[in-house]
Each structure stands twice: as C-alpha cells, then as structure tokens.
Design a protein around this motif. Structure first.
Motif, PDB file in Angstrom:
ATOM      1  N   CYS A 726       0.844  -1.188   0.000  1.00  0.00           N
ATOM      2  CA  CYS A 726       0.000   0.000   0.000  1.00  0.00           C
ATOM      3  C   CYS A 726       0.882   1.242   0.000  1.00  0.00           C
ATOM      4  O   CYS A 726       1.720   1.419   0.897  1.00  0.00           O
ATOM      5  N   ASN A 727       0.705   2.086  -0.979  1.00  0.00           N
ATOM      6  CA  ASN A 727       1.527   3.288  -1.122  1.00  0.00           C
ATOM      7  C   ASN A 727       1.069   4.332  -0.111  1.00  0.00           C
ATOM      8  O   ASN A 727      -0.054   4.829  -0.184  1.00  0.00           O
ATOM      9  N   PRO A 728       1.923   4.712   0.844  1.00  0.00           N
ATOM     10  CA  PRO A 728       1.505   5.707   1.845  1.00  0.00           C
ATOM     11  C   PRO A 728       1.350   7.108   1.275  1.00  0.00           C
ATOM     12  O   PRO A 728       0.810   7.988   1.950  1.00  0.00           O
ATOM     13  N   LEU A 730      -0.541   7.839  -1.191  1.00  0.00           N
ATOM     14  CA  LEU A 730      -1.914   8.016  -1.639  1.00  0.00           C
ATOM     15  C   LEU A 730      -2.747   8.690  -0.549  1.00  0.00           C
ATOM     16  O   LEU A 730      -2.277   8.908   0.571  1.00  0.00           O
ATOM     17  N   GLU A 732      -5.610   9.265   2.361  1.00  0.00           N
ATOM     18  CA  GLU A 732      -5.871   8.464   3.551  1.00  0.00           C
ATOM     19  C   GLU A 732      -6.944   7.413   3.283  1.00  0.00           C
ATOM     20  O   GLU A 732      -6.831   6.267   3.732  1.00  0.00           O
ATOM     21  N   TYR A 735      -5.472   4.596   1.040  1.00  0.00           N
ATOM     22  CA  TYR A 735      -4.519   3.793   1.803  1.00  0.00           C
ATOM     23  C   TYR A 735      -5.257   2.912   2.811  1.00  0.00           C
ATOM     24  O   TYR A 735      -4.928   1.720   2.963  1.00  0.00           O
ATOM     25  N   HIS A 736      -6.265   3.470   3.489  1.00  0.00           N
ATOM     26  CA  HIS A 736      -7.039   2.691   4.453  1.00  0.00           C
ATOM     27  C   HIS A 736      -7.784   1.551   3.765  1.00  0.00           C
ATOM     28  O   HIS A 736      -7.866   0.436   4.301  1.00  0.00           O
ATOM     29  N   CYS A 738      -6.817  -0.013   1.062  1.00  0.00           N
ATOM     30  CA  CYS A 738      -5.821  -1.026   0.708  1.00  0.00           C
ATOM     31  C   CYS A 738      -5.443  -1.876   1.910  1.00  0.00           C
ATOM     32  O   CYS A 738      -5.317  -3.101   1.810  1.00  0.00           O
TER      33      CYS A 738
END
Length: 765
Positions: A726-728, A730, A732, A735-736, A738
C-alpha cells in the motif's frame, strides 16, 4: 416341510406390502377387458345392421365421418419436418434478428404523437412532457418549425412547414414510415390536450387489433353528410395499425384533392372518402369519454362523473391549468386505487374465514405476503437498530454512524406515517403528537419489503384538553411495489476489449503469470481483446533506465509473446511518478485510444478469462452504464490449509476466499464516457491537480458522469493471494481501503481462530 412352510411364510410377509398394488392392477385390467369386449360387441352390431350407412353429421368433413381426422385437425398433429440442404448450393449463414419479439412478429402496444407549434413548444408541450409523457411507452412531438430548439428531455420531429394540413400529412407519413410496423395503436393529440395516460393505455388493451379503428370524439362536418363523422383533434383520437396501413397509399391523393382548414377534418374526410370508415366514440363496448373544459372552471370542486371518467380534456389554455388537471386526475386515480385495495382486502378476509386456517390465516397487512420463515439459524434476517440521530448497523462495518441521506429521510417518513395512522384510528377521541423515538428497528424481508418496529413516546390529548404521555409500540411495512423491467440499450459480445495493465516495481514477480493467462485465455482462443502495458517508473529508476531498466524482463517477455503470435502487438507506455494515481494514469492512456474504445482496467493479479470478458462487454454500455466487478480473493493458503493439501475440486474454487469489496482496481468503461466525466471533473477542480491523488476511477464516474454504476460480485474474476504493498503517498481513504483489503484477505474468522488456537497450544507446551 417345515423349511418349505418357513420359506412360504417369509415370501408372503415380503409380498404383503405389495398386495394392495397387485389387487389394484388386477382389478383395473379386468375392468379394461370387460369394457373392450362391450365396445367390440356394439361395433359389430352397427356393422351388421341392415340398411345404408348413416350419413355424416352436418358440417363434418368426409374424413371425420370415416373415423379419420379431418383437415381442420391436421394443425394439432405433430409433424417432423426433415432438414435437407442442397449440397450444390453454398452454405449461407442464417442471420437472426436482434430481439426475439422481432422474429416472432410481436408489436409494441401504443405510440403517441403530439402536435405542437412555435407558440406552444416551450410552454404547453413542455407541460405535456412533464405530466403524462413518462406514462406512455413512446411519445414524439411533431412541429412545422425548421431547426427548432428542442427542450430538454423531448424528442422533436420538425417538418419545416407550419401549415396545419401539411403538418398532419407529414406526421402521418412519418409515423407510417418509422413506426408503422412496430406498434398496434397510434394516438394523435395536440399539446393543448390533457390525456389520462393510464386510461388510454387501458383502453387499447380492451380493443381488438384486427379491426380498422378510428376512435375519438365524433363531430359532424359543417354542411356535409349527416352520417359521416370526423374525430375532433382537440380531444385526441386513436388509429389502429391496420387502418394506418390502408390509409397511407391515399395520403398523397388526399393532400391534392381535399380542401380543409382544420387538420382533423382533413384527416377524417380522407379516411371516409377512401376507406369508408367514420369516427366513432364507442367501439367493442369501450367508450371514449371526453370533457370540454369551460373557462374559470374550479377543478378542485369538479365532481361530475363526466369529468372523472374523461380520457381527454380540452382546451387547456396554459401550463398552470395543465399541472392542476394532472394533480386533480392523479388524486382521483389514487382514491380509486385506495378504494380498490380496501375492497380486495375485505374479499380476502371473507374468503380466508372459509379456509381451514380460519381467521388466523389472515396475514398482516392484508394482501401482503407473510413474513419469511427461516428454516435454519443461517436464514434468520437480522434487525437493524436505529434512533433519530444514529444508525447502529453501518455500511462500513462500524458499530455506530450518523443517520443521514436517504436513511434519515426514510426514518422521518416512517415516524410521520406512524403518528398519522394513530391519529386516523383514534380521532376525534384522542390526538397524538410525537415526543421522541425511543427505539427503532428495521429489516428488509425480500418476500414482502421493509419492516419497521417503533417504540414511540407520545403525548395523547383528549377532546377536553387533558393530556397524557405514554409509550406505544407500532409495526409498519413498506411493501415492495410492482417490479418493472428497466429498458437497456442493446449490446453485443463482439466488442473489442482494450486491457490496460499498470505495473510498478513491486508487481514484477506476478507479471509472468498474468501474461501466461492472457496468452492462454485470449490469444490462443482468438478472443477480440488487446493489451496495453503501463510501466510506472519511480524518479530514481527513470534516471537509470539507460543503464538498468527495471522492466527489461517484462519487455523481454512481451517480445517473446509477439514472436509466438505474429499478428499480436502489445504496446507499452512509460510513466514517471511517485504517486501512481489511477486518474492521472488513465488520462495518459485515454489520449492514445479512440473515443469508442472499451477499456478494462486490470491488475497484475487478475487472471483473464473469456467468461469475464464477455460479461465486461455485456455489462458496459456506452453513455449508459459502467461496470466495476468485485473480484474473488483467495485466502492465505498458509493460514487456511496449514500444511494440508489445497482443495482442487472445481466446486470448491470459491470456498476458501471472499469477494473483496474494498478493491476498485478493476473497471470496464468506454473511453467516451471517461472523457466526458473527466471534463466535468477538470471544470470542478480547476488547476488543483493534487486532488486527483485522492481519487480513483470509481470516484470520477460516481460524482461526475451521471451514468449507472453497476458493481457486482464477479465469480469469473479470481485472484491468488498476495500481500499487496500500500503506497503511503496516496490519500488516507485509498490507503485505508488497501490496508483493509490486505487484512480481510488473510483468512476467514474460523481459520484465524484455529491458527490462534494452535499457536497458543504450541506456546503452552
């Protein structure tokens, strides 16, 4: 002897259950033989009787008199028609029609034509469109204007000549040319006419389509034959398909020979002169009721039976009057429906009392299906608890969320309806007002609708002014209404699908399997699908691409595929970015393909197959619908099987996994639809490109397309387990989403519980 007796006793005991069957068969055979002997003796007596043979019955064919079926019975006897094809003639593929109703010769029921003009196109015609147009299956507006501006939501046919007779002539020609073979009935009306759509549709269902019908308000010609009548155009008139087909060859003669000022008189004279059919107001027991509207008529106080039974009202002078008429007739129709419901409920109560169950067999509400009875605990429908502010069964799985949107409107309406029903039952003795909703429960029963149970804190006031606060529990049902089939545009499975596969450095280990599945399921089967790769380079990797290309292995595999399949070309696009936003990547791909391209945005873990590609074609409709499949994600085999052999049965391939509702990586849509939605998005965010990093393709279509978003589970789209990175960078939310997808994709609750149990046992020992 003893042994023989024992064997006989055992045989009789085994034969005893079958004795009734044997006796029944014996009795039936005996009666059949007796009846056959009686019939045989009677036939011999008739054959041996002296005298000439009796003549056949009047009207009976000779074959029937001799005991053979007559020619009228041949249609009811099955015949096998052998298939034969001349080997000398070349084989010609049979082209089937698009719809089965076309092949069987079915026609639509009713077509409606509304005659309008320059002065009333944007007023009365719009009012007709807003009031009754959506009740008719097909409605077109006809005008004599040239290049007229069409109001929103209307289909307008402009003939270019405003002369009334010419407009009627061109309209009849147009209807015959474009719809003459598709509809059974044609209803012609003016835009200053209010027509009760439901009554008109009910009228045509009671008329036979085999007759030449010219039905409307019959009027006498001025100075003409007393027997001849024409249908007044202001009140609308109905033409059958057979009459339209017979009339069409004579329209040119009518235009040249008949002189008239009114188009309805001209059409009536044409039908009378060439077909000999006059207008009637009653046919086959059906009456065409009309009402002539006088000036300053108070519609709300109009209680005449003639007004309430009218199919058409004329003249309607302005749009306000049109809307008032629609409101009044809607109220009349609603009262009729409520009265019919009460009558049916009374009949149900009376008939149920005569059944074995008696009055206990009456369900509540009367006429609605009984609640669903679960056969096991797995079929129990759970209740959702709510208050006026919060909902305790949230779509995202959280235990408590704010009540808003459609759910809030639903709860408010149900509370108001409950208080209204209580006042209707107990007035004038008591008057209830709501203080507070103490508890609320609701559940959806697929057999009857949405059920509610409310605990209300009420204040009851008497006629003398005394009041008292009390709590009362009420139950309500919002029943399922009539199921409607939504018309959908026609699509085929021959559309070419353009697969788009974004690849990052973390995806390199899975590319080989994706390409193998793509080659086996699409290239080997010659499916109409193409592939475009999207290489996403990080800035550091892009600077070193001349020395070390991280995607060199993938490019080599693509080259091998192109050598193996000479007619296949797999292009790739290189992009440099740190934040691989779906929208930004799709912007690049969209510009390099035609607008009619059908995209399938895939992920590297997707296993492509023909079954899913066909569903992608069928579920994606240009300018109508986009498709977001929910793929099936297999669980972690280490946690599920724990060293045991994996399930290889085809029936269990959807057992050890779940449908990943958090993933929106796969999507099917047309390029034209994406470009339209993307243009609206650009106008909304202006130059704030950072907003695109917090959005995906689903958000673009959801907020800026206005299309149907079809999201459904897709069993043909199966992905092997893998822990996604998961790319941080991106947003919130993305990301959540993912992280949740990774966590829920580990294993089921039972598998996780078993793994924890085994770990605790191992630690304790």
């Amino acid at each position: 002897a003893v042994a023989a007796a024992m064997r006989l006793g055992a045989f009789l005991s085994a034969l005893r259950p079958a004795l009734p069957l044997l006796l029944g068969l014996s009795l039936g055979c005996s009666l059949s033989l007796l009846r056959a002997s009686w019939s045989h003796s009677a036939a011999e007596e008739r054959c041996l009787a002296p005298g000439p043979p009796a003549p056949p019955a009047r009207g009976a064919p000779p074959e029937a008199a001799e005991g053979r079926p007559g020619p009228g019975h041949e249609d009811f006897r099955p015949r096998i028609v052998p298939y034969y094809r001349d080997p000398n003639k070349p084989y010609k593929k049979v082209l089937r029609t698009r719809y089965i109703q076309t092949e069987l010769g079915f026609h639509e029921r009713l077509f409606v034509a509304v005659l309008t003009s320059k002065a009333t196109l944007n007023t009365l015609a719009v009012a007709v469109n807003k009031t009754v147009a959506h009740h008719f299956p097909r409605l077109l507006y006809f005008t004599g204007l040239r290049s007229a501006k069409v109001p929103h939501g209307m289909v307008l046919v402009a003939h270019g000549d405003e002369r009334p007779i010419w407009l009627m002539y061109e309209t009849m020609n147009y209807i015959h040319q474009h719809f003459g073979s598709d509809y059974d009935w044609f209803y012609i009306m003016q835009d200053d006419t209010y027509a009760q759509a439901e009554q008109v549709k009910a009228l045509v269902t009671h008329l036979s389509i085999n007759q030449d019908v010219y039905l409307g308000r019959a009027e006498e010609f001025i100075g003409g034959d007393e027997q001849a009548r024409y249908c007044h155009g202001g009140f609308g008139y109905l033409l059958s398909r057979s009459l339209l087909l017979k009339l069409h060859p004579h329209l040119d003669s009518c235009r040249n020979e008949i002189l008239s000022v009114r188009p309805d008189e001209w059409l009536g004279r044409c039908i009378i002169d060439f077909l000999g059919i006059t207008c009637v107001s009653q046919l086959q027991g059906q009456h065409y009721h009309t009402f002539e509207l006088a000036k300053n008529t108070e519609l709300e106080k109009e209680e005449e039976e003639e007004f309430q039974a009218a199919l058409a009202v004329h003249p309607v002078s302005d749009t306000t009057l049109m809307y008032r008429l629609h409101k009044q007739f809607s109220r009349i129709q609603l009262d009729r429906v409520y009265q019919e419901i009460q009558d049916l409920q009374m009949q149900i109560r009376n008939l149920t009392a005569l059944t074995p169950a008696g009055e206990a067999g009456v369900t509540w509400p009367v006429g609605i299906n009984a609640p669903f009875l679960p056969k096991s605990r797995f079929e129990v429908i759970s209740w959702d608890y709510f208050t006026e502010q919060h909902l305790f069964s949230c779509p995202d799985g959280s235990p408590k969320c704010e009540l808003s949107g459609a759910s809030k409107a639903d709860v408010s309406e149900i509370i108001e309806s409950a208080v209204e029903q209580l006042n209707r039952r107990y007035q004038p003795l008591l008057r209830f007002t709501k203080r507070q909703l103490l508890n609320g429960y609701r559940r959806f029963d697929p057999t009857r609708g949405m059920e509610y149970t409310l605990d209300l804190l009420l204040e009851a006031a008497t006629q003398k002014g005394h009041s008292h606060v009390l709590a009362k529990r009420v139950s309500l049902v919002r029943p399922l209404s009539k199921v409607e089939i939504i018309p959908m545009p026609y699509v085929t499975e021959a559309t070419r699908v353009q697969l788009v596969l974004p690849l990052t450095v973390q995806d390199l280990d899975f590319v080989a399997n994706f390409l193998d599945m793509f080659a086996m399921n699409t290239l080997d089967t010659h499916d109409n699908a193409l592939l475009t790769l999207l290489f996403i380079y990080r800035p550091y990797d892009a600077q070193r691409v001349g020395q070390v290309d991280v995607f060199a292995g993938v490019k080599a595999m693509v080259g091998e595929l192109e050598k193996r399949y000479a007619e296949v070309k797999i292009p790739w696009i290189s992009v440099k970015t740190e934040v691989p936003s779906q929208v930004k990547l799709m912007d690049i791909v969209s510009k390099k393909h035609p607008v009619d391209t059908l995209f399938f945005l895939a992920s590297v873990w997707t296993e492509i197959n023909m079954e899913f590609l066909n569903r992608c074609r069928m579920n994606t409709i240009s300018n109508w619908q986009v498709f977001f499949p929910v793929h099936f994600q297999e669980f972690n085999p280490t946690l599920v099987y724990r060293g045991e052999q994996t399930a290889s049965s085809n029936t269990d391939f959807l057992r050890d996994g779940h449908f990943d509702r958090h993933s929106f990586a796969e999507a099917c849509f047309y390029n034209s639809d994406y470009m339209t939605a993307r243009t609206k998005l650009a106008a909304d965010i202006l130059d704030r490109d950072e907003v695109l990093e917090s959005m995906d393709i689903f958000d673009v279509f959801l907020h800026y397309s206005g299309l149907h978003l079809f999201r459904a589970v897709e069993p043909g789209l199966v992905q092997k387990y893998t822990m996604r990175s998961c790319n941080p960078r991106l947003s919130e939310e993305l990301y959540h989403r993912c992280v949740l997808s990774n966590l829920e994709g580990l294993a089921s609750r039972s598998h996780l519980a078993m793994a924890l149990f085994e770990q605790e046992q191992a630690n304790s020992t």
